[in-house]
Design an enzyme around this catalytic site. Structure first.
Site, PDB file in Angstrom:
ATOM      1  N   SER A  36     106.850  25.362  26.176  1.00  0.00           N
ATOM      2  CA  SER A  36     108.069  24.546  26.058  1.00  0.00           C
ATOM      3  C   SER A  36     108.919  25.033  24.893  1.00  0.00           C
ATOM      4  CB  SER A  36     107.715  23.076  25.832  1.00  0.00           C
ATOM      5  OG  SER A  36     106.986  22.579  26.913  1.00  0.00           O
ATOM      6  N   ARG A  75      96.010  28.953  27.004  1.00  0.00           N
ATOM      7  CA  ARG A  75      96.784  30.157  27.326  1.00  0.00           C
ATOM      8  C   ARG A  75      96.296  31.366  26.575  1.00  0.00           C
ATOM      9  NH1 ARG A  75     102.095  27.095  25.882  1.00  0.00           N
ATOM     10  NH2 ARG A  75     100.475  26.120  24.670  1.00  0.00           N
ATOM     11  N   HIS A 112     103.273  24.120  33.153  1.00  0.00           N
ATOM     12  CA  HIS A 112     102.626  22.807  33.262  1.00  0.00           C
ATOM     13  C   HIS A 112     102.396  22.472  34.735  1.00  0.00           C
ATOM     14  CE1 HIS A 112     104.787  21.821  29.247  1.00  0.00           C
ATOM     15  NE2 HIS A 112     103.513  21.938  28.969  1.00  0.00           N
TER      16      HIS A 112
HETATM   17  P1  ADP Z   1     101.115  19.682  23.230  1.00  0.00           P
HETATM   18  O1  ADP Z   1     102.411  19.000  22.972  1.00  0.00           O
HETATM   19  O2  ADP Z   1      99.938  18.771  23.326  1.00  0.00           O
HETATM   20  O3  ADP Z   1     100.874  20.840  22.316  1.00  0.00           O
HETATM   21  P2  ADP Z   1     102.287  20.676  25.690  1.00  0.00           P
HETATM   22  O4  ADP Z   1     103.000  19.453  26.103  1.00  0.00           O
HETATM   23  O5  ADP Z   1     103.106  21.831  25.250  1.00  0.00           O
HETATM   24  O6  ADP Z   1     101.148  20.366  24.638  1.00  0.00           O
HETATM   25  O7  ADP Z   1     101.333  21.160  26.859  1.00  0.00           O
HETATM   26  C1  ADP Z   1     100.365  20.298  27.419  1.00  0.00           C
HETATM   27  C2  ADP Z   1      99.175  21.114  27.893  1.00  0.00           C
HETATM   28  O8  ADP Z   1      99.616  22.086  28.831  1.00  0.00           O
HETATM   29  C3  ADP Z   1      98.437  21.897  26.790  1.00  0.00           C
HETATM   30  O9  ADP Z   1      97.064  21.859  27.050  1.00  0.00           O
HETATM   31  C4  ADP Z   1      98.958  23.294  26.938  1.00  0.00           C
HETATM   32  O10 ADP Z   1      97.994  24.247  26.514  1.00  0.00           O
HETATM   33  C5  ADP Z   1      99.164  23.368  28.436  1.00  0.00           C
HETATM   34  N1  ADP Z   1     100.180  24.357  28.789  1.00  0.00           N
HETATM   35  C6  ADP Z   1     101.419  24.503  28.277  1.00  0.00           C
HETATM   36  N2  ADP Z   1     102.077  25.545  28.833  1.00  0.00           N
HETATM   37  C7  ADP Z   1     101.215  26.080  29.738  1.00  0.00           C
HETATM   38  C8  ADP Z   1     101.259  27.203  30.608  1.00  0.00           C
HETATM   39  N3  ADP Z   1     102.308  28.016  30.651  1.00  0.00           N
HETATM   40  N4  ADP Z   1     100.188  27.435  31.390  1.00  0.00           N
HETATM   41  C9  ADP Z   1      99.101  26.652  31.309  1.00  0.00           C
HETATM   42  N5  ADP Z   1      98.972  25.609  30.493  1.00  0.00           N
HETATM   43  C10 ADP Z   1      99.996  25.318  29.713  1.00  0.00           C
END
Ligand code: ADP
Length: 162
Positions: free
Chosen positions: A129, A91, A17
């Site tokens: 996560s 991703r 993130h």
């Molecule tokens: P949600 O709860 O909406 O599914 P997350 O909180 O897990 O999403 O992640 C928020 C955003 O960050 C999403 O667009 C997700 O694709 C992106 N994201 C999560 N992990 C990574 C990563 N390792 N690299 C790039 N983007 C990421």
């Protein structure tokens, strides 16, 4: 002002993130709001205020990033913040279907807001996560995936459970 919102549940905030939002705030936008979603279909390990606090700590070195919590419609919240862009990460191919659906729906709800997708840096493409939580639960080392504050907080949660 070129403003974006970066929404998600961030349960918890990872280095993936951070990498994404840092590149966006440094190279593309004047300001990025990390918008931590309160309600979700997913079951959360951290409360909204914990998730906000951990995201704040992990991004405190980036001056044009602000962290806030929200519930309700993202496009309405983006409007309030005068953001014209929704930033998301893509991703793997499996992210695409959901993201495509969401961005199409958001466009229907507010045609003035565009969704922009960034791909992760190579070293974070596998990071999520949920995987971090799973590894922590199994007693694995998560120090290269999250900030030290997140590591401590997550390990505390795992200890409480066992
Ligand atoms: P949600 O709860 O909406 O599914 P997350 O909180 O897990 O999403 O992640 C928020 C955003 O960050 C999403 O667009 C997700 O694709 C992106 N994201 C999560 N992990 C990574 C990563 N390792 N690299 C790039 N983007 C990421």
């Amino acid at each position: 002002m070129n403003i974006a919102v970066y929404p998600g549940t961030f349960d918890p905030f990872t280095n993936g993130h951070k990498d994404l939002v840092q590149r966006a705030a440094t190279n593309i936008f004047n300001k990025v709001y990390i918008c931590v979603a309160e309600s979700s279909k997913k079951e959360m390990v951290f409360s909204l205020s914990e998730r906000i606090d951990l995201a704040k700590k992990a991004t405190k070195d980036i001056s044009n990033i602000e962290v806030c919590g929200f519930n309700g419609l993202l496009v309405d919240f983006a409007d309030k913040l005068e953001a014209k862009v929704i930033l998301r990460g893509l991703r793997v191919v499996s992210d695409f279907e959901y993201e495509f659906q969401m961005s199409s729906m958001n466009k229907k709800l507010n045609k003035n807001i565009e969704s922009i997708f960034l791909t992760p840096s190579e070293s974070y493409s596998f990071l999520s996560s949920s995987l971090v939580k799973e590894i922590a639960n199994l007693g694995g080392d998560i120090s290269s995936f999250v900030s030290n504050d997140v590591k401590i907080a997550l390990e505390k949660k795992c200890k409480k459970k066992s």
